[in-house]
Design a protein around this motif. Structure first.
Motif, mmCIF file in Angstrom:
data_model
loop_
_atom_site.group_PDB
_atom_site.id
_atom_site.type_symbol
_atom_site.label_atom_id
_atom_site.label_comp_id
_atom_site.label_asym_id
_atom_site.label_seq_id
_atom_site.Cartn_x
_atom_site.Cartn_y
_atom_site.Cartn_z
ATOM 1 N N LEU A 45 0.824 -1.209 0.000
ATOM 2 C CA LEU A 45 0.000 0.000 0.000
ATOM 3 C C LEU A 45 0.856 1.256 0.000
ATOM 4 O O LEU A 45 0.495 2.267 -0.597
ATOM 5 N N LEU A 46 2.006 1.201 0.665
ATOM 6 C CA LEU A 46 2.897 2.354 0.716
ATOM 7 C C LEU A 46 3.737 2.508 -0.551
ATOM 8 O O LEU A 46 4.127 3.611 -0.913
ATOM 9 N N ASP A 47 4.014 1.403 -1.221
ATOM 10 C CA ASP A 47 4.847 1.441 -2.423
ATOM 11 C C ASP A 47 4.337 0.409 -3.419
ATOM 12 O O ASP A 47 4.932 -0.655 -3.594
ATOM 13 N N GLY A 48 3.232 0.725 -4.071
ATOM 14 C CA GLY A 48 2.590 -0.188 -5.006
ATOM 15 C C GLY A 48 3.410 -0.486 -6.246
ATOM 16 O O GLY A 48 3.092 -1.415 -6.989
ATOM 17 N N GLU A 49 4.444 0.291 -6.492
ATOM 18 C CA GLU A 49 5.270 0.058 -7.672
ATOM 19 C C GLU A 49 6.273 -1.068 -7.462
ATOM 20 O O GLU A 49 6.846 -1.575 -8.415
ATOM 21 N N GLN A 50 6.486 -1.433 -6.230
ATOM 22 C CA GLN A 50 7.357 -2.558 -5.913
ATOM 23 C C GLN A 50 6.694 -3.816 -6.472
ATOM 24 O O GLN A 50 5.532 -4.070 -6.204
ATOM 25 N N ASP A 51 7.407 -4.608 -7.237
ATOM 26 C CA ASP A 51 6.757 -5.736 -7.905
ATOM 27 C C ASP A 51 7.285 -7.108 -7.477
ATOM 28 O O ASP A 51 6.935 -8.122 -8.067
ATOM 29 N N ASP A 52 8.102 -7.146 -6.436
ATOM 30 C CA ASP A 52 8.669 -8.433 -6.045
ATOM 31 C C ASP A 52 8.008 -9.035 -4.809
ATOM 32 O O ASP A 52 8.497 -9.997 -4.240
ATOM 33 N N TYR A 53 6.863 -8.515 -4.397
ATOM 34 C CA TYR A 53 6.188 -9.046 -3.210
ATOM 35 C C TYR A 53 5.796 -10.514 -3.343
ATOM 36 O O TYR A 53 6.005 -11.285 -2.406
ATOM 37 N N PRO A 54 5.248 -10.952 -4.470
ATOM 38 C CA PRO A 54 4.919 -12.381 -4.580
ATOM 39 C C PRO A 54 6.147 -13.278 -4.398
ATOM 40 O O PRO A 54 6.083 -14.303 -3.722
ATOM 41 N N GLU A 55 7.265 -12.887 -4.980
ATOM 42 C CA GLU A 55 8.495 -13.677 -4.846
ATOM 43 C C GLU A 55 8.969 -13.698 -3.395
ATOM 44 O O GLU A 55 9.347 -14.757 -2.865
ATOM 45 N N ILE A 56 8.924 -12.555 -2.736
ATOM 46 C CA ILE A 56 9.332 -12.479 -1.331
ATOM 47 C C ILE A 56 8.435 -13.370 -0.479
ATOM 48 O O ILE A 56 8.917 -14.121 0.378
ATOM 49 N N MET A 57 7.136 -13.308 -0.722
ATOM 50 C CA MET A 57 6.204 -14.110 0.058
ATOM 51 C C MET A 57 6.447 -15.607 -0.158
ATOM 52 O O MET A 57 6.419 -16.384 0.801
ATOM 53 N N ARG A 58 6.697 -16.017 -1.390
ATOM 54 C CA ARG A 58 7.004 -17.431 -1.659
ATOM 55 C C ARG A 58 8.257 -17.862 -0.907
ATOM 56 O O ARG A 58 8.294 -18.932 -0.298
ATOM 57 N N ASP A 59 9.285 -17.017 -0.928
ATOM 58 C CA ASP A 59 10.536 -17.357 -0.252
ATOM 59 C C ASP A 59 10.342 -17.472 1.263
ATOM 60 O O ASP A 59 10.841 -18.410 1.890
ATOM 61 N N VAL A 60 9.641 -16.518 1.846
ATOM 62 C CA VAL A 60 9.413 -16.559 3.289
ATOM 63 C C VAL A 60 8.555 -17.747 3.677
ATOM 64 O O VAL A 60 8.835 -18.440 4.659
ATOM 65 N N LEU A 61 7.532 -18.020 2.893
ATOM 66 C CA LEU A 61 6.684 -19.198 3.184
ATOM 67 C C LEU A 61 7.483 -20.488 3.086
ATOM 68 O O LEU A 61 7.286 -21.405 3.881
ATOM 69 N N SER A 62 8.413 -20.567 2.155
ATOM 70 C CA SER A 62 9.218 -21.784 2.045
ATOM 71 C C SER A 62 10.085 -21.967 3.290
ATOM 72 O O SER A 62 10.290 -23.089 3.742
ATOM 73 N N VAL A 63 10.566 -20.887 3.871
ATOM 74 C CA VAL A 63 11.349 -20.981 5.113
ATOM 75 C C VAL A 63 10.448 -21.392 6.266
ATOM 76 O O VAL A 63 10.774 -22.290 7.043
ATOM 77 N N LEU A 64 9.284 -20.729 6.390
ATOM 78 C CA LEU A 64 8.365 -21.047 7.487
ATOM 79 C C LEU A 64 7.878 -22.493 7.431
ATOM 80 O O LEU A 64 7.737 -23.153 8.451
ATOM 81 N N LEU A 65 7.617 -22.963 6.224
ATOM 82 C CA LEU A 65 7.077 -24.308 6.076
ATOM 83 C C LEU A 65 8.166 -25.378 5.962
ATOM 84 O O LEU A 65 7.904 -26.561 6.105
#
Length: 89
Positions: free
Chosen positions: A64-84
């Motif tokens: 919401l603060l920086d909608g132009e950032q486009d790597d959020y899906p990749e970051i979320m996949r990486d973090v979820l892989s660590v958590l899981l």
């Protein structure tokens, strides 16, 4: 809504409390069904569920603060892989 809900001064507080309780319970149940009492990462289903909810909220705020950032899906996949404790897709 979250900011108002945490102050206790808004009707949003009960809604958010119920929402997070429900989401956490669903995630814990699904993680427990899939992995048992410990995920491959070593986390309990409860710890993983709380961490995932925190990540999702935090990432949404950043987007919401920086909608132009486009790597959020990749970051979320990486973090979820660590958590899981799994390999990133």
């Amino acid at each position: 809504m979250l900011a108002e809900g945490v102050t206790g001064a808004a009707p949003a507080q009960q809604y958010l409390h119920d929402h997070y309780e429900t989401m956490q319970a669903l995630m814990i149940a699904q993680l427990t069904e899939r992995y048992g009492e410990r995920l491959p990462s070593g986390l309990s289903p409860r710890a993983a569920a709380r961490a995932m909810l925190a990540m999702l909220d935090g990432m949404q705020q950043q987007w919401l603060l920086d909608g132009e950032q486009d790597d959020y899906p990749e970051i979320m996949r990486d973090v979820l892989s660590v958590l899981l404790g799994s390999t990133p897709v």
